[in-house]
Design a protein around this motif. Structure first.
Motif, PDB file in Angstrom:
ATOM      1  N   SER A   1       1.503  -3.133   6.288  1.00 20.19           N
ATOM      2  CA  SER A   1       1.738  -4.560   6.533  1.00 20.19           C
ATOM      3  C   SER A   1       1.248  -5.427   5.375  1.00 20.19           C
ATOM      4  O   SER A   1       0.093  -5.328   4.962  1.00 20.19           O
ATOM      5  N   GLY A   2       2.114  -6.304   4.864  1.00 18.31           N
ATOM      6  CA  GLY A   2       1.724  -7.252   3.833  1.00 18.31           C
ATOM      7  C   GLY A   2       1.081  -6.570   2.643  1.00 18.31           C
ATOM      8  O   GLY A   2       1.632  -5.624   2.070  1.00 18.31           O
ATOM      9  N   LEU A   3      -0.115  -7.057   2.254  1.00 21.21           N
ATOM     10  CA  LEU A   3      -0.856  -6.402   1.182  1.00 21.21           C
ATOM     11  C   LEU A   3      -1.996  -5.555   1.728  1.00 21.21           C
ATOM     12  O   LEU A   3      -2.867  -5.113   0.975  1.00 21.21           O
ATOM     13  N   GLU A   4      -1.992  -5.301   3.056  1.00 25.84           N
ATOM     14  CA  GLU A   4      -3.052  -4.499   3.655  1.00 25.84           C
ATOM     15  C   GLU A   4      -2.963  -3.051   3.190  1.00 25.84           C
ATOM     16  O   GLU A   4      -1.873  -2.530   2.945  1.00 25.84           O
ATOM     17  N   PRO A   5      -4.112  -2.366   3.089  1.00 23.91           N
ATOM     18  CA  PRO A   5      -4.072  -0.929   2.844  1.00 23.91           C
ATOM     19  C   PRO A   5      -3.533  -0.182   4.059  1.00 23.91           C
ATOM     20  O   PRO A   5      -3.364  -0.771   5.139  1.00 23.91           O
TER      21      PRO A   5
ATOM     22  N   SER B   1      -2.611 -14.133   4.208  1.00 21.17           N
ATOM     23  CA  SER B   1      -3.281 -13.660   5.416  1.00 21.17           C
ATOM     24  C   SER B   1      -3.679 -12.205   5.199  1.00 21.17           C
ATOM     25  O   SER B   1      -2.828 -11.354   4.983  1.00 21.17           O
ATOM     26  N   LYS B   2      -4.983 -11.957   5.241  1.00 13.15           N
ATOM     27  CA  LYS B   2      -5.480 -10.597   5.026  1.00 13.15           C
ATOM     28  C   LYS B   2      -6.727 -10.376   5.863  1.00 13.15           C
ATOM     29  O   LYS B   2      -7.533 -11.285   6.035  1.00 13.15           O
ATOM     30  N   THR B   3      -6.878  -9.168   6.377  1.00 10.73           N
ATOM     31  CA  THR B   3      -8.075  -8.793   7.116  1.00 10.73           C
ATOM     32  C   THR B   3      -8.815  -7.713   6.358  1.00 10.73           C
ATOM     33  O   THR B   3      -8.238  -6.684   6.009  1.00 10.73           O
ATOM     34  N   ILE B   4     -10.101  -7.959   6.084  1.00  8.08           N
ATOM     35  CA  ILE B   4     -10.957  -6.965   5.451  1.00  8.08           C
ATOM     36  C   ILE B   4     -11.719  -6.251   6.563  1.00  8.08           C
ATOM     37  O   ILE B   4     -12.454  -6.881   7.325  1.00  8.08           O
ATOM     38  N   ASN B   5     -11.513  -4.976   6.680  1.00  7.25           N
ATOM     39  CA  ASN B   5     -12.133  -4.208   7.750  1.00  7.25           C
ATOM     40  C   ASN B   5     -13.386  -3.507   7.260  1.00  7.25           C
ATOM     41  O   ASN B   5     -13.374  -2.863   6.211  1.00  7.25           O
ATOM     42  N   VAL B   6     -14.466  -3.654   8.019  1.00  6.28           N
ATOM     43  CA  VAL B   6     -15.718  -2.976   7.697  1.00  6.28           C
ATOM     44  C   VAL B   6     -16.184  -2.225   8.937  1.00  6.28           C
ATOM     45  O   VAL B   6     -15.831  -2.588  10.064  1.00  6.28           O
ATOM     46  N   PRO B   7     -16.992  -1.178   8.771  1.00 13.48           N
ATOM     47  CA  PRO B   7     -17.457  -0.409   9.933  1.00 13.48           C
ATOM     48  C   PRO B   7     -18.488  -1.164  10.750  1.00 13.48           C
ATOM     49  O   PRO B   7     -19.110  -2.124  10.282  1.00 13.48           O
ATOM     50  N   ALA B   8     -18.713  -0.715  11.979  1.00 17.62           N
ATOM     51  CA  ALA B   8     -19.640  -1.382  12.895  1.00 17.62           C
ATOM     52  C   ALA B   8     -21.055  -1.442  12.334  1.00 17.62           C
ATOM     53  O   ALA B   8     -21.786  -2.400  12.568  1.00 17.62           O
TER      54      ALA B   8
ATOM     55  N   ILE C   1       1.916 -14.852   1.644  1.00 10.65           N
ATOM     56  CA  ILE C   1       1.886 -13.456   2.101  1.00 10.65           C
ATOM     57  C   ILE C   1       1.363 -13.457   3.526  1.00 10.65           C
ATOM     58  O   ILE C   1       0.202 -13.753   3.791  1.00 10.65           O
ATOM     59  N   ALA C   2       2.262 -13.144   4.448  1.00 14.54           N
ATOM     60  CA  ALA C   2       1.960 -13.189   5.877  1.00 14.54           C
ATOM     61  C   ALA C   2       1.661 -11.790   6.397  1.00 14.54           C
ATOM     62  O   ALA C   2       2.057 -10.793   5.789  1.00 14.54           O
ATOM     63  N   PRO C   3       0.977 -11.709   7.544  1.00 14.30           N
ATOM     64  CA  PRO C   3       0.889 -10.416   8.221  1.00 14.30           C
ATOM     65  C   PRO C   3       2.267 -10.071   8.768  1.00 14.30           C
ATOM     66  O   PRO C   3       2.958 -10.937   9.303  1.00 14.30           O
TER      67      PRO C   3
ATOM     68  N   ALA D   1       0.826  -1.210   0.000  1.00 10.36           N
ATOM     69  CA  ALA D   1       0.000   0.000   0.000  1.00 10.36           C
ATOM     70  C   ALA D   1       0.857   1.257   0.000  1.00 10.36           C
ATOM     71  O   ALA D   1       0.554   2.234  -0.709  1.00 10.36           O
ATOM     72  N   ASP D   2       1.935   1.264   0.786  1.00 13.76           N
ATOM     73  CA  ASP D   2       2.823   2.428   0.798  1.00 13.76           C
ATOM     74  C   ASP D   2       3.495   2.618  -0.556  1.00 13.76           C
ATOM     75  O   ASP D   2       3.645   3.753  -1.045  1.00 13.76           O
ATOM     76  N   ALA D   3       3.921   1.520  -1.175  1.00  7.85           N
ATOM     77  CA  ALA D   3       4.542   1.628  -2.494  1.00  7.85           C
ATOM     78  C   ALA D   3       3.561   2.197  -3.515  1.00  7.85           C
ATOM     79  O   ALA D   3       3.930   3.028  -4.358  1.00  7.85           O
ATOM     80  N   LEU D   4       2.308   1.771  -3.456  1.00  7.06           N
ATOM     81  CA  LEU D   4       1.293   2.318  -4.365  1.00  7.06           C
ATOM     82  C   LEU D   4       1.150   3.810  -4.189  1.00  7.06           C
ATOM     83  O   LEU D   4       1.093   4.575  -5.169  1.00  7.06           O
TER      84      LEU D   4
END
Length: 606
Positions: free
Chosen positions: A470-474, A545-552, A455-457, A373-376
């Motif tokens: 981290s990893g491929l996370e945004p 390993s990836k986490t998709i985050n969504v709002p409450a 692809i690990a965390p 994400a930082d590289a992007l």
């Protein structure tokens, strides 16, 4: 940009508390360069010739955090500590007897004592209420025994061992699946475990057809027989006769899984048939568990040996219109990194001899990336755009193909991994997708490592590398607060700045407006997360390993559809996190929202 390796206090703190070598009160690593030299020298020492040349090459890829090996490698290589350099293991089959259960518990304790996380499949334990063989009592079920593991982990940690991590899996057709699904509804229950359901293709088909779903357990020969079906059960590569104990609606069971992960973030989902179908060693392994974060599906007593290419260090002319990634340099770094990770097998201790035998038979490694994400952002590309998917796939394809070519060269020099059999290996579904020259090279020379990419965390080692994404996370946020564990074991909160944001401010000033490419995780649609994971998964022979985050306030039906999209797009697993009152939180955004990675601060993989 700073000339020194650390541009933030937290990065120096992480190195000092986790990776700096001290012995009998004496500080051996005076600076991080000493850490890199220690690791490079120890691993180059495994070479038959040209040790000085390889030490220098290993040092060069470690320098400035271009390559980040797993945390156990950084902490243990070249020290006198008798520890494993492998981050995580999948343990052996849990035999359905009291002796077998406590033998498995002992093996897990010995592994965790040396710093390894562990994964277990508890599907082999008979369900609660069923007669226990030969002792005239009824079984208490897998979840009851998982509580013993949880207590063991807490006890091991109390001795000062590295923070522990465990994964527990259970089949979707095990009669205790509903108990397993609800096991972490209590905030204090099984806190040292990640949980995942092993979801089969048949189950997903039954969900979509609205069919009944049989819950079954293998016959042992002494039960009264009613309805019987055949299943390829955990621990056996061949179909076994299983007794149907009851039936549930497949959609209703799927709904319970989804509601649990919606309400308290677990269990996750592993599409286990896809994992086994795509396994390069399909001909000699059956997989039913993963390491604690899910990126490495492993056979019994398998080990994961991880490392990541830090993409931020390969961006040329960051934040400029003609910026690009130095793909040739990435490819060269991958070749050296494969050799470095392969040498870990020859240097490391193993807690159990069974682990040494299984791990060395395949010599699998998990080379991935971090800082995507930082590289992007540094290249002016918005995460979640078609351009971001295309670049992510291009980079992962290069890492994959470069790794396979390097492993072919190593096989020619040092020999193929012992479990290599050319014809069945080349018939594997993933291997058949590789370029012709790689397939031909494998046929001629074999391969040094059965698997090469994952692809690990990279939570802690990304912090070490100046807080790259981290990893491929945004990117979570430009600035945020995170809980960090100190050397005394206590938790404290620290303010962090994202690497790309910090670099932009250094280049253009504190008052400069951030470009449109800067995008936070909570601004990215779930579908975009899935598409990025799917784009990279096609070049990953293990998993992601990836986490998709969504709002409450995210809608439940939309939440459920994320998992179904993940299945349809070919993923091997899926983890979605929605803020909730049960699950602890690691990161606090400036706006007050929270993110939980797939592992909490207690259970990070690195």
């Amino acid at each position: 940009m700073s000339d020194g390796p650390f541009i933030s206090d937290i990065s120096s703190h992480i190195w000092d508390t986790r990776y700096r070598y001290r012995e009998s009160g004496k500080t051996i690593d005076l600076n991080v360069e000493d850490t890199w030299r220690r690791v490079a020298s120890a691993l180059a020492g495994m070479e038959r010739r040209d040790k000085a040349i390889w030490e220098q090459r290993f040092y060069q890829i470690l320098e400035s955090f271009r390559f980040l090996p797993g945390g156990r490698i950084l902490a243990g290589a070249g020290t006198s500590h008798r520890v494993t350099l492998f981050n995580c293991f999948v343990m052996g089959e849990v035999e359905d007897s009291l002796d077998g259960i406590f033998e498995a518990l002992k093996e897990g304790a010995l592994t965790m004592q040396q710093g390894g996380g562990v994964g277990y499949d508890f599907s082999t334990l008979r369900p609660s209420g069923e007669p226990a063989r030969g002792v005239g009592v009824t079984a208490s079920g897998p979840v009851s025994f998982m509580r013993i593991w949880d207590s063991m982990c807490a006890t091991i940690l109390s001795t000062g061992a590295r923070r522990g991590a465990m994964m527990a899996t259970l089949r979707c057709d095990h009669p205790d699946i509903e108990i397993f699904i609800a096991a972490k509804r209590d905030p204090g229950a099984l806190r040292h475990f990640n949980l995942s359901v092993l979801v089969t293709d048949d189950f997903m088909r039954a969900v979509r057809e609205g069919a009944d779903w049989p819950l079954v357990f293998p016959l042992s020969g002494d039960e009264s027989i009613g309805e019987v079906v055949e299943r390829t059960w955990s621990g056996s590569g061949k179909p076994r006769r299983c007794k149907v104990l009851r039936r549930v609606g497949a959609r209703a069971l799927w709904g319970k899984i989804m509601r649990a992960t919606y309400d308290y973030a677990e269990p996750g989902v592993i599409f286990i048939d896809r994992v086994n179908r795509m396994n390069n060693l399909w001909y000699c392994e059956q997989i039913s568990a993963t390491n604690p974060c899910g990126e490495i599906p492993l056979p019994h007593y398998g080990a994961c040996n991880l490392g990541a290419i830090n993409l931020t260090q390969f961006v040329r002319r960051p934040f400029m219109v003609d910026g690009d990634l130095d793909l040739e340099r990435i490819s060269a770094t991958v070749g050296t990194a494969v050799r470095l990770l392969d040498n870990v097998y020859d240097l490391s201790h193993f807690p159990l001899q069974k682990q040494a035998h299984t791990a060395c038979a395949s010599r699998r490694i998990g080379l991935g990336l971090t800082g995507l994400a930082d590289a992007l952002v540094m290249l002016g590309i918005r995460y979640g755009s078609p351009q971001s998917f295309a670049l992510g796939e291009k980079v992962m394809e290069m890492i994959c193909h470069s790794a396979y070519r390097a492993s072919i060269d190593l096989a020619r020099e040092k020999g193929a991994f012992p479990a290599f059999q050319a014809d069945p290996y080349l018939a594997g579904e993933f291997i058949r997708s590789l370029p012709v020259d790689i397939v031909q090279g494998i046929r001629r020379h074999g391969l040094r490592n059965s698997h090469l990419t994952a692809i690990a965390p990279t939570g802690t080692i990304s912090l070490l590398a100046n807080n790259v994404s981290s990893g491929l996370e945004p990117i979570f946020d430009w600035e945020y607060t995170r809980r960090i564990r100190g050397a005394d074991g206590g938790l404290s909160e620290v303010n962090l700045a994202d690497y790309a944001c910090r670099q932009f401010r250094l280049q253009y000033g504190e008052d400069a407006s951030l470009p449109k490419a800067f995008v936070r995780a909570d601004e990215i649609a779930p579908e975009a997360h899935i598409r990025m994971q799917a784009a990279l998964q096609s070049h990953v022979d293990s998993a992601i390993s990836k986490t998709i985050n969504v709002p409450a306030e995210f809608d439940f039906d939309a939440f459920r559809s994320i998992y179904e999209m993940a299945y349809d797009m070919g993923l091997k697993g899926c983890t979605v996190f929605r803020p909730n009152p049960v699950t602890g939180q690691v990161l606090h955004a400036n706006g007050g929202s929270v993110e939980k990675q797939c592992c909490s601060i207690e259970r990070e993989a690195d």
